[in-house]
Design a protein around this motif. Structure first.
Motif, PDB file in Angstrom:
ATOM      1  N   THR A 178       0.291   2.645  -4.208  1.00  0.00           N
ATOM      2  CA  THR A 178       0.870   3.979  -4.764  1.00  0.00           C
ATOM      3  C   THR A 178       0.704   5.333  -4.072  1.00  0.00           C
ATOM      4  N   SER A 179       1.538   6.276  -4.047  1.00  0.00           N
ATOM      5  CA  SER A 179       1.450   7.502  -3.341  1.00  0.00           C
ATOM      6  C   SER A 179       0.994   8.326  -4.227  1.00  0.00           C
ATOM      7  N   LYS A 180       0.995   8.395  -5.454  1.00  0.00           N
ATOM      8  CA  LYS A 180       0.711   9.356  -6.541  1.00  0.00           C
ATOM      9  C   LYS A 180      -0.584   9.068  -7.478  1.00  0.00           C
ATOM     10  N   ASP A 225      -6.505  -1.729   0.732  1.00  0.00           N
ATOM     11  CA  ASP A 225      -6.019  -2.897   1.513  1.00  0.00           C
ATOM     12  C   ASP A 225      -5.032  -2.247   2.520  1.00  0.00           C
ATOM     13  N   ASN A 244      -3.236   2.871 -12.984  1.00  0.00           N
ATOM     14  CA  ASN A 244      -3.396   1.442 -12.783  1.00  0.00           C
ATOM     15  C   ASN A 244      -5.053   1.256 -12.803  1.00  0.00           C
ATOM     16  N   PHE A 258       3.315  -5.228  -9.057  1.00  0.00           N
ATOM     17  CA  PHE A 258       5.013  -4.976  -9.659  1.00  0.00           C
ATOM     18  C   PHE A 258       6.200  -5.340  -8.964  1.00  0.00           C
ATOM     19  N   GLN A 285      -5.465 -13.492  -0.129  1.00  0.00           N
ATOM     20  CA  GLN A 285      -4.503 -12.687  -0.842  1.00  0.00           C
ATOM     21  C   GLN A 285      -2.943 -13.151  -0.863  1.00  0.00           C
ATOM     22  N   ASN A 304      -0.223 -13.044   6.754  1.00  0.00           N
ATOM     23  CA  ASN A 304       0.868 -13.915   6.719  1.00  0.00           C
ATOM     24  C   ASN A 304       0.698 -14.941   7.710  1.00  0.00           C
ATOM     25  N   ARG A 353       6.878  -4.912  -5.871  1.00  0.00           N
ATOM     26  CA  ARG A 353       7.145  -3.474  -5.356  1.00  0.00           C
ATOM     27  C   ARG A 353       7.448  -2.680  -6.764  1.00  0.00           C
TER      28      ARG A 353
HETATM   29  N1  LIG Z   1       1.430 -10.092   3.719  1.00  0.00           N
HETATM   30  C1  LIG Z   1       0.556  -9.335   3.055  1.00  0.00           C
HETATM   31  O1  LIG Z   1      -0.590  -9.400   3.355  1.00  0.00           O
HETATM   32  C2  LIG Z   1       1.082  -8.275   1.771  1.00  0.00           C
HETATM   33  C3  LIG Z   1       2.382  -8.145   1.490  1.00  0.00           C
HETATM   34  C4  LIG Z   1       2.904  -7.756   0.417  1.00  0.00           C
HETATM   35  C5  LIG Z   1       1.773  -6.451   0.211  1.00  0.00           C
HETATM   36  N2  LIG Z   1       0.414  -6.752   0.435  1.00  0.00           N
HETATM   37  C6  LIG Z   1      -0.544  -5.589  -0.044  1.00  0.00           C
HETATM   38  O2  LIG Z   1      -0.214  -5.631  -1.461  1.00  0.00           O
HETATM   39  C7  LIG Z   1       0.003  -4.205  -1.907  1.00  0.00           C
HETATM   40  C8  LIG Z   1       0.819  -3.985  -3.047  1.00  0.00           C
HETATM   41  O3  LIG Z   1       2.078  -4.564  -2.833  1.00  0.00           O
HETATM   42  P1  LIG Z   1       3.474  -3.689  -2.590  1.00  0.00           P
HETATM   43  O4  LIG Z   1       3.029  -2.616  -2.066  1.00  0.00           O
HETATM   44  O5  LIG Z   1       4.378  -4.619  -1.904  1.00  0.00           O
HETATM   45  O6  LIG Z   1       4.170  -3.575  -4.273  1.00  0.00           O
HETATM   46  P2  LIG Z   1       3.656  -3.185  -5.661  1.00  0.00           P
HETATM   47  O7  LIG Z   1       2.072  -2.749  -5.381  1.00  0.00           O
HETATM   48  O8  LIG Z   1       3.826  -4.550  -6.436  1.00  0.00           O
HETATM   49  O9  LIG Z   1       4.509  -1.610  -5.697  1.00  0.00           O
HETATM   50  C9  LIG Z   1       4.148  -0.756  -5.195  1.00  0.00           C
HETATM   51  C10 LIG Z   1       5.186   0.313  -6.039  1.00  0.00           C
HETATM   52  O10 LIG Z   1       4.917   0.424  -7.466  1.00  0.00           O
HETATM   53  C11 LIG Z   1       4.902   1.868  -7.760  1.00  0.00           C
HETATM   54  N3  LIG Z   1       3.760   2.055  -8.600  1.00  0.00           N
HETATM   55  C12 LIG Z   1       2.457   1.911  -8.434  1.00  0.00           C
HETATM   56  N4  LIG Z   1       1.522   2.077  -9.478  1.00  0.00           N
HETATM   57  C13 LIG Z   1       2.654   2.545 -10.404  1.00  0.00           C
HETATM   58  C14 LIG Z   1       2.402   3.148 -11.644  1.00  0.00           C
HETATM   59  N5  LIG Z   1       1.534   3.125 -12.414  1.00  0.00           N
HETATM   60  N6  LIG Z   1       3.596   3.660 -12.541  1.00  0.00           N
HETATM   61  C15 LIG Z   1       4.908   3.445 -11.732  1.00  0.00           C
HETATM   62  N7  LIG Z   1       4.987   2.986 -10.679  1.00  0.00           N
HETATM   63  C16 LIG Z   1       3.853   2.511  -9.813  1.00  0.00           C
HETATM   64  C17 LIG Z   1       4.677   2.633  -6.261  1.00  0.00           C
HETATM   65  O11 LIG Z   1       5.532   3.966  -6.512  1.00  0.00           O
HETATM   66  P3  LIG Z   1       5.071   5.218  -5.580  1.00  0.00           P
HETATM   67  O12 LIG Z   1       5.668   4.796  -4.142  1.00  0.00           O
HETATM   68  O13 LIG Z   1       6.157   6.327  -6.201  1.00  0.00           O
HETATM   69  O14 LIG Z   1       3.680   5.460  -5.689  1.00  0.00           O
HETATM   70  C18 LIG Z   1       5.028   1.844  -5.240  1.00  0.00           C
HETATM   71  O15 LIG Z   1       6.385   2.072  -4.763  1.00  0.00           O
HETATM   72  C19 LIG Z   1       0.731  -3.534  -0.393  1.00  0.00           C
HETATM   73  O16 LIG Z   1       0.581  -2.117  -0.357  1.00  0.00           O
HETATM   74  C20 LIG Z   1      -0.255  -4.308   0.560  1.00  0.00           C
HETATM   75  O17 LIG Z   1      -1.393  -3.556   0.839  1.00  0.00           O
HETATM   76  C21 LIG Z   1       0.150  -7.451   1.520  1.00  0.00           C
END
Ligand SMILES: NC(=O)c1ccc[n+]([C@@H]2O[C@H](COP(=O)([O-])OP(=O)(O)OC[C@H]3O[C@@H](n4cnc5c(N)ncnc54)[C@H](OP(=O)(O)O)[C@@H]3O)[C@@H](O)[C@H]2O)c1
Length: 306
Positions: free
Chosen positions: A275-277, A85, A284, A228, A197, A147, A230
């Motif tokens: 994630t970047s890792k 995504d 996951n 998570f 989403q 959004n 974030r």
């Molecule tokens: N309005 C929208 O459409 C909207 C809004 C928000 C999000 N999104 C989508 O949803 C995705 C996910 O949401 P998000 O990026 O806000 O937050 P998230 O997925 O809840 O959290 C991402 C963070 O979690 C860490 N992480 C991931 N896997 C992990 C693991 N197994 N163990 C420990 N830490 C872990 C990552 O760390 P590292 O950086 O160190 O890898 C990253 O900083 C977005 O990237 C985007 O594609 C869409």
């Protein structure tokens, strides 16, 4: 299909992957297949774990910056997942995604989801063409109105693109609970939406009230963002040992417990942690294998994060 077969079909042996990334594969890998769910509007199966790219893929296109992200993408496909995504508003993330998929050889295998964040039809068309160029693909699997921005016009454009066959599925997104009723209101008015989403996690359970049941009742696929919150939920349990009952879920990390909580909701189609890792990507993906919590175990997870 088993993960092991995926490795082999992808042209990578377990031994080769172990050389590529010495931590790989984690204990639970290869023992159970990645769960799949149906996209209601088509009946197509899709793996329940995907990859978000917000912030984490906003990188330069030089080899050094791309190298760790290439391992993330390789791990995603090696584990049997497909969905990525992204969005035009995530800086360089679309371009980075396209480049990584070209380098990994997985451009055709990916289920690519991006977004429109435009005002007016002409601007939406230009943004979509730019996404195709950045992602290096003519046909995009899913395009979502980001959004709820200029929703009626952008959904009109997306219906046209779907009719032309350039877009396979269309959707709408948001990321805060206060917008969930607006998502439902939009779905009541607008026809032909395939995916919704939104945010859902043990820390943000508002979607359980109306939005998730609505999606189940109306045949809508769901993508779950912010699984998570974030990293806030993971910070909450940092250093805390896993509870005994984690064994019942075959979970070996808190991230897996959090994702399994989400996947246990029957209206969830795919969770998209960013994630970047590569080691986090593998972690996951493991959440999408093995048992999911029943109501009693879900309650225990809620108590940990209360
Ligand atoms: N309005 C929208 O459409 C909207 C809004 C928000 C999000 N999104 C989508 O949803 C995705 C996910 O949401 P998000 O990026 O806000 O937050 P998230 O997925 O809840 O959290 C991402 C963070 O979690 C860490 N992480 C991931 N896997 C992990 C693991 N197994 N163990 C420990 N830490 C872990 C990552 O760390 P590292 O950086 O160190 O890898 C990253 O900083 C977005 O990237 C985007 O594609 C869409």
């Amino acid at each position: 299909m088993s993960n092991r077969r995926h490795f082999l079909q992808g042209g990578l042996s377990l031994a080769a992957l172990a050389t590529l990334a010495p931590w790989f594969p984690p204990a639970a890998w290869g023992t159970a297949p990645l769960l799949q769910r149906k996209i209601p509007s088509s009946g197509e199966n899709i793996p329940v774990i995907g990859l978000g790219t917000s912030r984490v893929f906003n990188e330069s296109l030089d080899d050094a910056s791309l190298a760790p992200l290439l391992e993330v993408v390789r791990t995603l496909f090696a584990g049997g997942a497909t969905l990525i995504d992204t969005a035009p508003s995530y800086g360089a993330a679309e371009e980075v995604t396209g480049e990584l998929l070209k380098r990994s050889g997985d451009l055709d295998r990916a289920f690519l989801a991006t977004k429109l964040s435009s005002h007016g039809k002409a601007s939406g068309e230009a943004q979509f063409r730019a996404s195709q160029k950045a992602l290096q693909r003519e046909k995009i699997d899913l395009v979502q109105v980001h959004n709820l921005m200029d929703t009626a016009t952008q959904l009109g454009l997306l219906r046209e693109l779907k009719q032309q066959g350039t877009v396979r599925y269309i959707g709408i997104t948001h990321y805060v609970e206060s917008a969930h009723d607006d998502l439902i209101e939009t779905l009541e008015k607008e026809k032909g939406v395939d995916f919704v989403q939104f945010n859902y996690s043990v820390g943000e359970r508002g979607a359980e009230k109306r939005l998730l049941p609505y999606c189940a009742d109306h045949g809508l696929a769901t993508l779950i963002n912010r699984p998570f919150q974030r990293s806030a939920l993971l910070q909450q349990v940092k250093g805390k040992p896993l509870p005994d009952w984690a064994g019942e879920l075959q979970a070996t990390s808190w991230a897996q417990i959090l994702l399994k909580f989400i996947l246990a909701h029957p209206a969830v189609t795919v969770a998209i942690p960013a994630t970047s890792k590569a080691r986090y990507m593998a972690d996951n993906l493991t959440a999408g294998t093995g048992p999911l919590p029943d109501a009693a175990l879900r309650e225990k997870i809620v108590q940990v994060f209360a």
